[in-house]
Design a protein around this motif. Sequence first.
Motif, PDB file in Angstrom:
ATOM      1  N   ALA A   1       0.833  -1.207   0.000  1.00 29.96           N
ATOM      2  CA  ALA A   1       0.000   0.000   0.000  1.00 29.96           C
ATOM      3  C   ALA A   1       0.866   1.254   0.000  1.00 29.96           C
ATOM      4  O   ALA A   1       0.560   2.221  -0.702  1.00 29.96           O
ATOM      5  N   ILE A   2       1.947   1.243   0.769  1.00 32.68           N
ATOM      6  CA  ILE A   2       2.857   2.398   0.770  1.00 32.68           C
ATOM      7  C   ILE A   2       3.415   2.609  -0.633  1.00 32.68           C
ATOM      8  O   ILE A   2       3.462   3.736  -1.133  1.00 32.68           O
ATOM      9  N   GLY A   3       3.816   1.533  -1.287  1.00 29.59           N
ATOM     10  CA  GLY A   3       4.340   1.633  -2.653  1.00 29.59           C
ATOM     11  C   GLY A   3       3.335   2.219  -3.626  1.00 29.59           C
ATOM     12  O   GLY A   3       3.662   3.064  -4.456  1.00 29.59           O
ATOM     13  N   HIS A   4       2.072   1.790  -3.509  1.00 24.09           N
ATOM     14  CA  HIS A   4       1.035   2.334  -4.399  1.00 24.09           C
ATOM     15  C   HIS A   4       0.776   3.817  -4.103  1.00 24.09           C
ATOM     16  O   HIS A   4       0.578   4.608  -5.025  1.00 24.09           O
ATOM     17  N   TYR A   5       0.783   4.175  -2.836  1.00 23.47           N
ATOM     18  CA  TYR A   5       0.610   5.592  -2.484  1.00 23.47           C
ATOM     19  C   TYR A   5       1.734   6.435  -3.075  1.00 23.47           C
ATOM     20  O   TYR A   5       1.480   7.472  -3.693  1.00 23.47           O
ATOM     21  N   LEU A   6       2.961   5.992  -2.913  1.00 26.03           N
ATOM     22  CA  LEU A   6       4.101   6.757  -3.447  1.00 26.03           C
ATOM     23  C   LEU A   6       4.008   6.886  -4.963  1.00 26.03           C
ATOM     24  O   LEU A   6       4.328   7.945  -5.519  1.00 26.03           O
ATOM     25  N   ALA A   7       3.560   5.837  -5.624  1.00 27.13           N
ATOM     26  CA  ALA A   7       3.405   5.895  -7.081  1.00 27.13           C
ATOM     27  C   ALA A   7       2.337   6.908  -7.486  1.00 27.13           C
ATOM     28  O   ALA A   7       2.549   7.745  -8.369  1.00 27.13           O
ATOM     29  N   ARG A   8       1.200   6.864  -6.838  1.00 25.94           N
ATOM     30  CA  ARG A   8       0.092   7.740  -7.198  1.00 25.94           C
ATOM     31  C   ARG A   8       0.349   9.203  -6.843  1.00 25.94           C
ATOM     32  O   ARG A   8      -0.029  10.093  -7.596  1.00 25.94           O
ATOM     33  N   VAL A   9       0.966   9.430  -5.715  1.00 28.61           N
ATOM     34  CA  VAL A   9       1.130  10.805  -5.242  1.00 28.61           C
ATOM     35  C   VAL A   9       2.443  11.428  -5.701  1.00 28.61           C
ATOM     36  O   VAL A   9       2.485  12.608  -6.034  1.00 28.61           O
ATOM     37  N   TYR A  10       3.507  10.634  -5.773  1.00 23.26           N
ATOM     38  CA  TYR A  10       4.830  11.187  -6.072  1.00 23.26           C
ATOM     39  C   TYR A  10       5.335  10.816  -7.467  1.00 23.26           C
ATOM     40  O   TYR A  10       6.434  11.223  -7.846  1.00 23.26           O
ATOM     41  N   GLY A  11       4.560  10.041  -8.213  1.00 20.47           N
ATOM     42  CA  GLY A  11       4.876   9.795  -9.615  1.00 20.47           C
ATOM     43  C   GLY A  11       5.999   8.815  -9.883  1.00 20.47           C
ATOM     44  O   GLY A  11       6.550   8.794 -10.980  1.00 20.47           O
ATOM     45  N   VAL A  12       6.342   7.969  -8.909  1.00 17.44           N
ATOM     46  CA  VAL A  12       7.328   6.918  -9.168  1.00 17.44           C
ATOM     47  C   VAL A  12       6.582   5.675  -9.662  1.00 17.44           C
ATOM     48  O   VAL A  12       5.361   5.590  -9.496  1.00 17.44           O
ATOM     49  N   PRO A  13       7.279   4.733 -10.279  1.00 18.77           N
ATOM     50  CA  PRO A  13       6.592   3.518 -10.716  1.00 18.77           C
ATOM     51  C   PRO A  13       5.958   2.776  -9.544  1.00 18.77           C
ATOM     52  O   PRO A  13       6.415   2.887  -8.403  1.00 18.77           O
ATOM     53  N   ARG A  14       4.912   2.037  -9.847  1.00 20.43           N
ATOM     54  CA  ARG A  14       4.205   1.311  -8.805  1.00 20.43           C
ATOM     55  C   ARG A  14       4.774  -0.096  -8.644  1.00 20.43           C
ATOM     56  O   ARG A  14       5.419  -0.620  -9.561  1.00 20.43           O
ATOM     57  N   PRO A  15       4.538  -0.709  -7.487  1.00 18.49           N
ATOM     58  CA  PRO A  15       5.050  -2.056  -7.281  1.00 18.49           C
ATOM     59  C   PRO A  15       4.340  -3.075  -8.177  1.00 18.49           C
ATOM     60  O   PRO A  15       3.138  -2.954  -8.417  1.00 18.49           O
ATOM     61  N   HIS A  16       5.090  -4.004  -8.671  1.00 15.45           N
ATOM     62  CA  HIS A  16       4.527  -5.084  -9.488  1.00 15.45           C
ATOM     63  C   HIS A  16       4.054  -6.181  -8.555  1.00 15.45           C
ATOM     64  O   HIS A  16       4.738  -6.538  -7.613  1.00 15.45           O
ATOM     65  N   SER A  17       2.861  -6.696  -8.835  1.00 14.07           N
ATOM     66  CA  SER A  17       2.367  -7.771  -7.961  1.00 14.07           C
ATOM     67  C   SER A  17       2.315  -9.103  -8.663  1.00 14.07           C
ATOM     68  O   SER A  17       2.454  -9.234  -9.809  1.00 14.07           O
TER      69      SER A  17
END
Length: 115
Positions: free
Chosen positions: A99-115
């Motif tokens: 969830a932290i990874g997805h938040y960082l991707a959505r808010v800070y524009g970094v790639p999201r974690p692959h599941s």
Amino acid sequence: MKDLLFLLSSGFTDGEGAPYYCPHCAIFEGLVALYPKLAEELTIRRVAYPRPRPEIVGLLGEENQSCPVLILHQEPPASCSDLAWRKANGRPFLDDPTAIGHYLARVYGVPRPHS
């Protein structure tokens, strides 16, 4: 005010076989190394392994001192409402690494974690 990410300092002891690192915290150490803008846009604090972890306890209470933990300075944006938010002392936080990874991707524009 910035979002606050707590990570465990690496090289801690916890019984036989030490030193250790937290694999979930290492994910975010690596993410910050790959995307240094995160270190500028977030407040990142590294805390010692032994409990209690006073800085986290002071913000979220004794029952919420796991790491990694991301504490927001305001309510989560609507684009992140589906994440596993928790709240303590009026502060929204995430303590699930994915969830932290997805938040960082959505808010800070970094790639999201692959599941």
